[in-house]
Scaffold this motif. Sequence first.
Motif, PDB file in Angstrom:
ATOM      1  N   ARG A  45       0.821  -1.218   0.000  1.00  0.00           N
ATOM      2  CA  ARG A  45       0.000   0.000   0.000  1.00  0.00           C
ATOM      3  C   ARG A  45       0.849   1.258   0.000  1.00  0.00           C
ATOM      4  O   ARG A  45       2.015   1.231   0.389  1.00  0.00           O
ATOM      5  N   CYS A  46       0.233   2.355  -0.396  1.00  0.00           N
ATOM      6  CA  CYS A  46       0.969   3.606  -0.445  1.00  0.00           C
ATOM      7  C   CYS A  46      -0.012   4.759  -0.368  1.00  0.00           C
ATOM      8  O   CYS A  46      -1.169   4.638  -0.777  1.00  0.00           O
ATOM      9  N   ASP A  47       0.477   5.884   0.160  1.00  0.00           N
ATOM     10  CA  ASP A  47      -0.357   7.089   0.209  1.00  0.00           C
ATOM     11  C   ASP A  47      -0.161   7.956  -1.027  1.00  0.00           C
ATOM     12  O   ASP A  47      -0.763   9.019  -1.137  1.00  0.00           O
ATOM     13  N   PHE A  48       0.723   7.540  -1.963  1.00  0.00           N
ATOM     14  CA  PHE A  48       0.880   8.208  -3.255  1.00  0.00           C
ATOM     15  C   PHE A  48       0.435   7.237  -4.358  1.00  0.00           C
ATOM     16  O   PHE A  48       0.274   6.036  -4.104  1.00  0.00           O
ATOM     17  N   ARG A  49       0.313   7.763  -5.553  1.00  0.00           N
ATOM     18  CA  ARG A  49      -0.001   6.933  -6.725  1.00  0.00           C
ATOM     19  C   ARG A  49       0.894   7.390  -7.886  1.00  0.00           C
ATOM     20  O   ARG A  49       0.390   7.854  -8.907  1.00  0.00           O
ATOM     21  N   CYS A  50       2.210   7.285  -7.712  1.00  0.00           N
ATOM     22  CA  CYS A  50       3.129   7.800  -8.740  1.00  0.00           C
ATOM     23  C   CYS A  50       2.807   7.175 -10.099  1.00  0.00           C
ATOM     24  O   CYS A  50       2.572   5.966 -10.190  1.00  0.00           O
ATOM     25  N   VAL A  51       2.837   8.008 -11.126  1.00  0.00           N
ATOM     26  CA  VAL A  51       2.330   7.575 -12.438  1.00  0.00           C
ATOM     27  C   VAL A  51       3.137   6.416 -13.036  1.00  0.00           C
ATOM     28  O   VAL A  51       2.592   5.609 -13.782  1.00  0.00           O
ATOM     29  N   TYR A  52       4.442   6.346 -12.708  1.00  0.00           N
ATOM     30  CA  TYR A  52       5.277   5.281 -13.282  1.00  0.00           C
ATOM     31  C   TYR A  52       5.229   4.003 -12.442  1.00  0.00           C
ATOM     32  O   TYR A  52       5.774   2.979 -12.820  1.00  0.00           O
ATOM     33  N   CYS A  53       4.594   4.092 -11.275  1.00  0.00           N
ATOM     34  CA  CYS A  53       4.627   2.977 -10.322  1.00  0.00           C
ATOM     35  C   CYS A  53       3.278   2.287 -10.185  1.00  0.00           C
ATOM     36  O   CYS A  53       3.207   1.061 -10.136  1.00  0.00           O
ATOM     37  N   MET A  54       2.219   3.064 -10.110  1.00  0.00           N
ATOM     38  CA  MET A  54       0.895   2.490  -9.834  1.00  0.00           C
ATOM     39  C   MET A  54      -0.148   3.080 -10.775  1.00  0.00           C
ATOM     40  O   MET A  54      -0.005   4.217 -11.228  1.00  0.00           O
ATOM     41  N   ALA A  55      -1.214   2.308 -10.979  1.00  0.00           N
ATOM     42  CA  ALA A  55      -2.408   2.879 -11.592  1.00  0.00           C
ATOM     43  C   ALA A  55      -3.150   3.627 -10.481  1.00  0.00           C
ATOM     44  O   ALA A  55      -2.909   3.402  -9.301  1.00  0.00           O
ATOM     45  N   GLY A  61       8.576  -0.663  -0.050  1.00  0.00           N
ATOM     46  CA  GLY A  61       7.164  -0.987  -0.221  1.00  0.00           C
ATOM     47  C   GLY A  61       6.773  -0.862  -1.688  1.00  0.00           C
ATOM     48  O   GLY A  61       7.641  -0.984  -2.541  1.00  0.00           O
ATOM     49  N   GLY A  62       5.567  -0.512  -1.904  1.00  0.00           N
ATOM     50  CA  GLY A  62       4.657   0.392  -1.239  1.00  0.00           C
ATOM     51  C   GLY A  62       5.422   1.417  -0.393  1.00  0.00           C
ATOM     52  O   GLY A  62       6.599   1.609  -0.559  1.00  0.00           O
ATOM     53  N   GLU A  63       4.689   2.058   0.463  1.00  0.00           N
ATOM     54  CA  GLU A  63       5.350   3.025   1.339  1.00  0.00           C
ATOM     55  C   GLU A  63       5.541   2.367   2.710  1.00  0.00           C
ATOM     56  O   GLU A  63       4.566   2.116   3.421  1.00  0.00           O
ATOM     57  N   PRO A  64       6.796   2.086   3.075  1.00  0.00           N
ATOM     58  CA  PRO A  64       7.013   1.341   4.330  1.00  0.00           C
ATOM     59  C   PRO A  64       6.432   2.047   5.553  1.00  0.00           C
ATOM     60  O   PRO A  64       5.964   1.396   6.486  1.00  0.00           O
ATOM     61  N   THR A  78      11.793   5.592   1.256  1.00  0.00           N
ATOM     62  CA  THR A  78      10.484   6.155   1.584  1.00  0.00           C
ATOM     63  C   THR A  78      10.153   7.310   0.654  1.00  0.00           C
ATOM     64  O   THR A  78      11.054   7.943   0.096  1.00  0.00           O
ATOM     65  N   ASN A  79       8.865   7.583   0.518  1.00  0.00           N
ATOM     66  CA  ASN A  79       8.470   8.765  -0.243  1.00  0.00           C
ATOM     67  C   ASN A  79       8.516  10.023   0.622  1.00  0.00           C
ATOM     68  O   ASN A  79       8.257  11.117   0.125  1.00  0.00           O
ATOM     69  N   GLY A  80       8.826   9.879   1.899  1.00  0.00           N
ATOM     70  CA  GLY A  80       9.046  11.028   2.775  1.00  0.00           C
ATOM     71  C   GLY A  80       7.800  11.597   3.419  1.00  0.00           C
ATOM     72  O   GLY A  80       7.888  12.442   4.314  1.00  0.00           O
ATOM     73  N   MET A 127       6.272  -2.192  -9.348  1.00  0.00           N
ATOM     74  CA  MET A 127       7.434  -1.925  -8.509  1.00  0.00           C
ATOM     75  C   MET A 127       7.032  -1.893  -7.035  1.00  0.00           C
ATOM     76  O   MET A 127       7.821  -2.247  -6.152  1.00  0.00           O
ATOM     77  N   SER A 128       5.806  -1.476  -6.760  1.00  0.00           N
ATOM     78  CA  SER A 128       5.367  -1.395  -5.356  1.00  0.00           C
ATOM     79  C   SER A 128       5.213  -2.788  -4.740  1.00  0.00           C
ATOM     80  O   SER A 128       5.108  -2.922  -3.533  1.00  0.00           O
ATOM     81  N   VAL A 129       5.215  -3.828  -5.574  1.00  0.00           N
ATOM     82  CA  VAL A 129       5.139  -5.187  -5.038  1.00  0.00           C
ATOM     83  C   VAL A 129       6.529  -5.654  -4.616  1.00  0.00           C
ATOM     84  O   VAL A 129       6.726  -6.157  -3.512  1.00  0.00           O
TER      85      VAL A 129
HETATM   86  S1  SF4 Z   1       5.401   3.014  -3.724  1.00  0.00           S
HETATM   87 FE1  SF4 Z   1       6.776   4.783  -3.876  1.00  0.00          FE
HETATM   88  S2  SF4 Z   1       7.021   5.055  -6.058  1.00  0.00           S
HETATM   89 FE2  SF4 Z   1       5.220   3.741  -5.792  1.00  0.00          FE
HETATM   90  S3  SF4 Z   1       3.427   5.098  -5.705  1.00  0.00           S
HETATM   91 FE3  SF4 Z   1       4.153   4.873  -3.641  1.00  0.00          FE
HETATM   92  S4  SF4 Z   1       5.552   6.592  -3.341  1.00  0.00           S
HETATM   93 FE4  SF4 Z   1       5.278   6.356  -5.494  1.00  0.00          FE
END
Ligand code: SF4
Length: 346
Positions: free
Chosen positions: A36-46, A82-85, A114-116, A341-343
């Motif tokens: 899981r992640c609190d972002f949805r970076c365009v190159y990483c996730m739909a 992660g995802g976002e650890p 981390t995405n910070g 990549m998040s997997v």
């Molecule tokens: S796992 Fe990292 S790269 Fe992927 S959507 Fe989240 S912040 Fe972005």
Amino acid sequence: MDSVQGLELDGAAGRRELVDPFGRAITYLRVSVTDRCDFRCVYCMAENMSFLPKAEVLTLEELDRLCSAFIARGVRKLRLTGGEPLVRRGIMTLVNSLSRHLRSGQLDELTLTTNGSQLSKYAEDIKAAGVQRINVSLDTLDADKFRAITRWGSLEQVFGGIDAAQAAGLKIKINAVALKGVNEDEFPRLIEWAHGRGMDLTLIEVMPLGEIGEGRLDQYLPLSIVRARLAERFSLEDLDYRTGGPARYVRVAETGGKLGFITPMTHNFCESCNRVRITCTGTLYMCLGQEDAADLRKPLRASEANNLLFAAIDEAIARKPKGHDFIIDRRHQRPALARHMSVTGG
Ligand code: SF4
Ligand SMILES: C[S@@+](CC[C@H](N)C(=O)[O-])C[C@H]1O[C@@H](n2cnc3c(N)ncnc32)[C@H](O)[C@@H]1O
């Protein structure tokens, strides 16, 4: 976690370090602690990702046991990702527990990528657990672009996290993915900003992982081009410096800082690969760029003793492939691999 702290790694005694068929010792483990992640970076996730059901995800205790098994077999560097650890609930319980391996000297480094976004909250605790340096992913210094790339992220929040991490004494490396037509004009500014704050910067080529709903060819920017452009503006001196990762580093004479290039597409770095990756479901990937994987959750859950687990790890390492074969060109617009990549955690 207390029961895990005392758990003896039965079965480890007498077993050798992990060495693959090409003679590469496996000393670096990357663990994705959540998809899981609190972002949805365009190159990483739909944008509309579906995430794993909880029962499939390893508990913190299981993650600890798995990491500790690898450490017992010679892993010296552990990266949580992660995802976002830092959105995994109870993440500090795991970090604090794993830090016992730093104190015992069995582990050289415990770190995270981390995405910070959550660093303001956790920086001090992370440092107190013995983490010395972390990677923060940041592709742009422009708030609007940042929102466009991450879809859900706030640049201000990440800046706050970086400030908190530096105040806590954590060393930071910034990772930026090079995106054609998006941040390609920003690299000089990113270099000056990162180096001005005492942080190294690494540029990463987009890798063709996961269905993301956009064409890869649109995003892909070879770092050979980026480097040539930067060399017109800065003096780049090749360095031998390695962090145990695949980046090649240069020193930027004008700033005095280090700049890394991770070029899986234009420069194959497999020959020195010392790493394997585990997903949050306990699947072991021997290579980021190949589908072959081993299920470690089953032997982990089958028995409280670790003999089955060690046997599964040995069997998997014996299959570690020589390298990957990513290709992005007009004939290969589809992702080379279905998983995101998040997997596998980058
Ligand atoms: S796992 Fe990292 S790269 Fe992927 S959507 Fe989240 S912040 Fe972005
Ligand atoms: C998957 S993220 C996980 C950790 C954390 N959420 C973060 O963003 O740092 C790890 C790294 O992979 C990078 N990444 C994600 N998808 C990528 C892709 N398709 N190609 C190259 N790098 C990618 C991210 O930019 C990030 O630096």
